[in-house]
Motif scaffolding. Structure first.
Motif, mmCIF file in Angstrom:
data_model
loop_
_atom_site.group_PDB
_atom_site.id
_atom_site.type_symbol
_atom_site.label_atom_id
_atom_site.label_comp_id
_atom_site.label_asym_id
_atom_site.label_seq_id
_atom_site.Cartn_x
_atom_site.Cartn_y
_atom_site.Cartn_z
ATOM 1 N N LEU A 1 0.814 -1.212 0.000
ATOM 2 C CA LEU A 1 0.000 0.000 0.000
ATOM 3 C C LEU A 1 0.847 1.261 0.000
ATOM 4 C CD1 LEU A 1 -2.765 1.364 0.206
ATOM 5 C CD2 LEU A 1 -2.685 1.019 2.687
ATOM 6 N N THR A 2 1.965 1.253 0.745
ATOM 7 C CA THR A 2 2.779 2.466 0.831
ATOM 8 C C THR A 2 3.598 2.725 -0.428
ATOM 9 O OG1 THR A 2 4.450 1.165 2.030
ATOM 10 C CG2 THR A 2 2.935 2.498 3.339
ATOM 11 N N ARG A 3 3.577 1.811 -1.386
ATOM 12 C CA ARG A 3 4.218 2.061 -2.675
ATOM 13 C C ARG A 3 3.308 2.850 -3.616
ATOM 14 N NH1 ARG A 3 9.687 1.529 -2.993
ATOM 15 N NH2 ARG A 3 10.345 -0.171 -1.652
ATOM 16 N N ILE A 4 2.027 2.915 -3.278
ATOM 17 C CA ILE A 4 1.053 3.603 -4.115
ATOM 18 C C ILE A 4 1.109 5.109 -3.819
ATOM 19 C CG2 ILE A 4 -1.417 3.833 -4.618
ATOM 20 C CD1 ILE A 4 -1.758 0.912 -3.849
ATOM 21 N N PRO A 5 1.043 5.962 -4.826
ATOM 22 C CA PRO A 5 1.057 7.411 -4.590
ATOM 23 C C PRO A 5 -0.015 7.824 -3.583
ATOM 24 C CG PRO A 5 1.291 6.970 -6.922
ATOM 25 C CD PRO A 5 1.014 5.646 -6.274
ATOM 26 N N ALA A 6 0.292 8.827 -2.774
ATOM 27 C CA ALA A 6 -0.577 9.216 -1.669
ATOM 28 C C ALA A 6 -1.976 9.606 -2.134
ATOM 29 C CB ALA A 6 0.063 10.367 -0.897
ATOM 30 N N ASP A 7 -2.087 10.307 -3.265
ATOM 31 C CA ASP A 7 -3.414 10.716 -3.709
ATOM 32 C C ASP A 7 -4.243 9.523 -4.166
ATOM 33 O OD1 ASP A 7 -1.644 10.391 -5.839
ATOM 34 O OD2 ASP A 7 -2.760 11.727 -7.151
ATOM 35 N N LEU B 1 -11.267 -5.398 3.449
ATOM 36 C CA LEU B 1 -10.056 -5.190 2.672
ATOM 37 C C LEU B 1 -8.833 -5.498 3.529
ATOM 38 C CD1 LEU B 1 -9.347 -2.486 0.100
ATOM 39 C CD2 LEU B 1 -7.737 -2.674 2.015
ATOM 40 N N ILE B 2 -7.870 -6.208 2.928
ATOM 41 C CA ILE B 2 -6.586 -6.491 3.573
ATOM 42 C C ILE B 2 -5.503 -5.776 2.775
ATOM 43 C CG2 ILE B 2 -4.963 -8.254 4.335
ATOM 44 C CD1 ILE B 2 -7.232 -10.310 4.096
ATOM 45 N N ALA B 3 -4.730 -4.951 3.452
ATOM 46 C CA ALA B 3 -3.599 -4.288 2.811
ATOM 47 C C ALA B 3 -2.310 -4.753 3.481
ATOM 48 C CB ALA B 3 -3.727 -2.766 2.921
ATOM 49 N N THR B 4 -1.225 -4.754 2.720
ATOM 50 C CA THR B 4 0.082 -5.059 3.290
ATOM 51 C C THR B 4 1.010 -3.879 3.059
ATOM 52 O OG1 THR B 4 1.003 -6.055 1.268
ATOM 53 C CG2 THR B 4 -0.225 -7.512 2.753
ATOM 54 N N ALA B 5 1.972 -3.721 3.960
ATOM 55 C CA ALA B 5 2.947 -2.636 3.823
ATOM 56 C C ALA B 5 4.247 -3.055 4.486
ATOM 57 C CB ALA B 5 2.419 -1.347 4.452
ATOM 58 N N ASN B 6 5.323 -2.626 3.884
ATOM 59 C CA ASN B 6 6.666 -2.888 4.389
ATOM 60 C C ASN B 6 7.054 -1.746 5.312
ATOM 61 O OD1 ASN B 6 9.413 -3.145 4.755
ATOM 62 N ND2 ASN B 6 9.910 -3.271 2.582
ATOM 63 N N ASP B 7 7.324 -2.041 6.588
ATOM 64 C CA ASP B 7 7.610 -0.930 7.508
ATOM 65 C C ASP B 7 9.004 -0.342 7.300
ATOM 66 O OD1 ASP B 7 9.220 -2.832 8.672
ATOM 67 O OD2 ASP B 7 8.203 -2.843 10.605
#
Length: 378
Positions: A174-180, A211-217
């Motif tokens: 999720l954090t790879r996706i642009p903020a907007d 919804l399940i999101a993943t993110a690399n901390d």
């Protein structure tokens, strides 16, 4: 008939034969376990769930059913982590799986979706180029130009489909996706609706949707989540394996699954090398040897469990195709060096120091030491 079409036909049948998938989806690979759990499950199920939260947790963590059916563990780690994740999906809050690379975020996400809704394929892969349409909806431009905005011209995203069907949508990285683009999820997660202004309509989520999101901390600062979006998630942190035994178990089970699909040798022949790979990765990752006596420098790479799985799988392939089928130090040495030495200018010296100060002096590791020293330097 064209030659290309003929090449796809099964010999002697004249019709195309389905080819086995290299990596079946979780609901396909573990269909028998899921069916056995659903049949034995007499506990209350949330709307549109294929089984109860207890059964979903059992599917992830493993267990034995009353009829003797063995459910293999898909996740090896703290039980409470999975219980909180499953419980979150039974509420109106979305689930964010957070952790360093290699902590099985994607693996857990896929299996949760498979167990809850029977479909793990409603997936949005997050990248720097992920557009808003990947989360909301797009258009079939041929129909759009011909007929104008219409239901037929609308191309639903995986998230829109999950909303309409009452299923689980997945958003990877999720954090790879642009903020907007990330913030497109705010209305979906808070109002449980997705407006389609071009049609003067909206898609309302039916019960069962989540919804399940993943993110690399380690991706902090790439595209941090806004506070408004973060509030819509319940965050569950997936830790690194707590012990060598746990990590060896994880690597062994996953490599065995991969090996079956690739016709590689059985794992018992290489168990010692698996433990050795895991030990090297843990010591370099932690900056200290397993006995706590010697400090070592950590390289720039993550040296995750996922990378250990990759090294062992590649080693098994070498053993199968160019050896005697038994996993040996020479089969994993190059893979380990490739994982450790990501930045040759900084990591090469760290790797050589580790070999000379730790590996060289360790009982029973002489063959491994020689194999690693024989790998050409990067």
């Amino acid at each position: 008939m064209s030659t290309a079409a003929t090449d796809l036909d099964a010999p002697g049948t004249g019709s195309a034969a389905p080819a086995p998938a290299l990596r079946p989806h979780a609901e396909q690979a573990f269909a028998e376990e899921l069916a056995a759990l659903a049949a034995a499950d007499d506990r209350p199920r949330p709307a549109r769930w294929k089984m109860s939260p207890w059964a979903v947790a059992t599917y992830l963590l493993g267990g034995t059913l009353p009829d003797g059916t063995e459910i293999t563990p898909k996740y090896i780690g703290p039980r409470r982590v999975i219980e909180v994740a499953v419980t979150t999906l039974a509420t109106d809050r979305a689930l964010l799986l957070l952790g360093v690379p290699g902590t099985a975020k994607t693996w857990v996400s896929e299996h949760l979706a498979a167990a809850v809704s029977g479909d793990s394929t409603l997936l949005v892969q997050g990248t720097a180029g992920t557009p808003e349409e990947a989360i909301r909806y797009g258009w079939n431009y041929a129909q759009l130009l011909t007929k104008g905005p219409s239901r037929d011209a609308l191309v639903p995203s995986p998230v829109m489909r999950a909303m309409a069907e009452g299923g689980i949508a997945r958003v990877e990285e999720l954090t790879r996706i642009p903020a907007d683009v990330q913030d497109t999820l705010i209305t979906i997660l808070s109002e449980k609706t997705l407006p389609v202004p071009e049609l003067g309509e909206e898609v309302q989520a039916v019960r069962g949707f989540n919804l399940i999101a993943t993110a690399n901390d380690r991706d902090r600062g790439v595209n941090d989540l806004s506070s408004a979006l973060r509030r819509r998630f319940n965050t569950v942190v997936l830790p690194l394996p707590g012990s060598v035994e746990d990590e060896v178990d994880i690597v062994s089970r996953r490599v065995e699954q991969l090996g079956r699909s690739l016709d590689l040798p059985r794992l018992p022949d290489g168990f010692e090398e698996i433990r050795r790979v895991v030990t090297v990765f843990r010591e370099l990752r932690d900056g200290v040897t397993a006995d706590g006596r010697t400090k070592v420098k950590s390289p720039s790479g993550t040296l995750s469990t996922a990378e250990a799985i990759s090294v062992v799988t590649a080693g098994l392939a070498l053993a199968a195709h160019f050896g005697d089928g038994v996993l040996r130090p020479s089969d994993v040495a190059a893979g380990i060096q490739g994982a450790v030495v990501r930045d040759p200018s900084a990591d090469t010296q760290i790797w050589h120091e580790y070999l000379e100060t730790v590996v060289r002096e360790r009982d029973g590791w002489k063959d491994f030491y020689r194999a690693c020293r024989e790998v050409p330097a990067r």
